[in-house]
Design a protein around this motif. Sequence first.
Motif: not given
Ligand code: MG
Length: 221
Positions: A41, A83, A158-159
């Motif tokens: 991240s 995130e 991000d994810e």
């Molecule tokens: Mg991360």
Amino acid sequence: MLEVRELDAFYGDSHILLGAQISVKAGQRVALLGRNGAGKSTLLKSVMNAGPRVRGILRFDGKDLHGVPTHQRTRMGLSLVPEDRRIFTHLTVAENIAMARYGASPTRPAVPVADIIARFPMLAPLQQRYGGQLSGGQQQLLAVARAMAANPSLLLLDEPTEGLAPIIVEEMARDVVRTCTEGNVALLLCEQNIWFARRCTQYVYVIDTGRVVFEGDWEHF
Ligand code: MG
Ligand code: ATP
């Protein structure tokens, strides 16, 4: 298009990225894997100027990004779904998506809004429709749809699958690949779900304690 070389990133005195090197070519879809806390991240945020202090080479479309503010990077064609996703519940789904468009470049063709979001009621404010609460997964879908609607030339995710039901993960993979392919959008994806990462990308970097420890295609992973 994105060139990261010898990149160091810091939060205060903490030295998080130690000479990280990655590159993403136009239209290429790239995964960034690694353990929790490895610095994935931090790398995405460094590309967007969204937190860490950085040193090293950071170029996008040949331009040095040092000192370029986040909104300017968005105009240059970078779009990040972080995130912590921000969804505005006093707005409608359509408005939440449309917010992204200030970043769209008139020279880039419109990318259709992802199928996955098309089944949301578009026009009622979210707080009326859902009592202000979208599920975590719904917020995620909306954030991804918004980032795609900005017509980026490089999408940073991000994810995106965190907390999503498996069937939705599959749909999201299809949407992401289709949107990127149709719009010639490059992708840099941080992801824990290997299946999703493999499905969405062509090239892999693994990062460990701030350093890239592997790069290659999935056959060599
Ligand atoms: Mg991360
Ligand atoms: P995850 O898979 O859990 O999301 P990650 O690879 O994305 O992990 P990062 O969020 O980049 O990891 O964090 C890398 C390191 O930086 C961690 O040690 C973390 O504690 C530290 N860190 C992250 N954000 C901050 C911050 N805002 N201030 C200080 N340290 C931070």
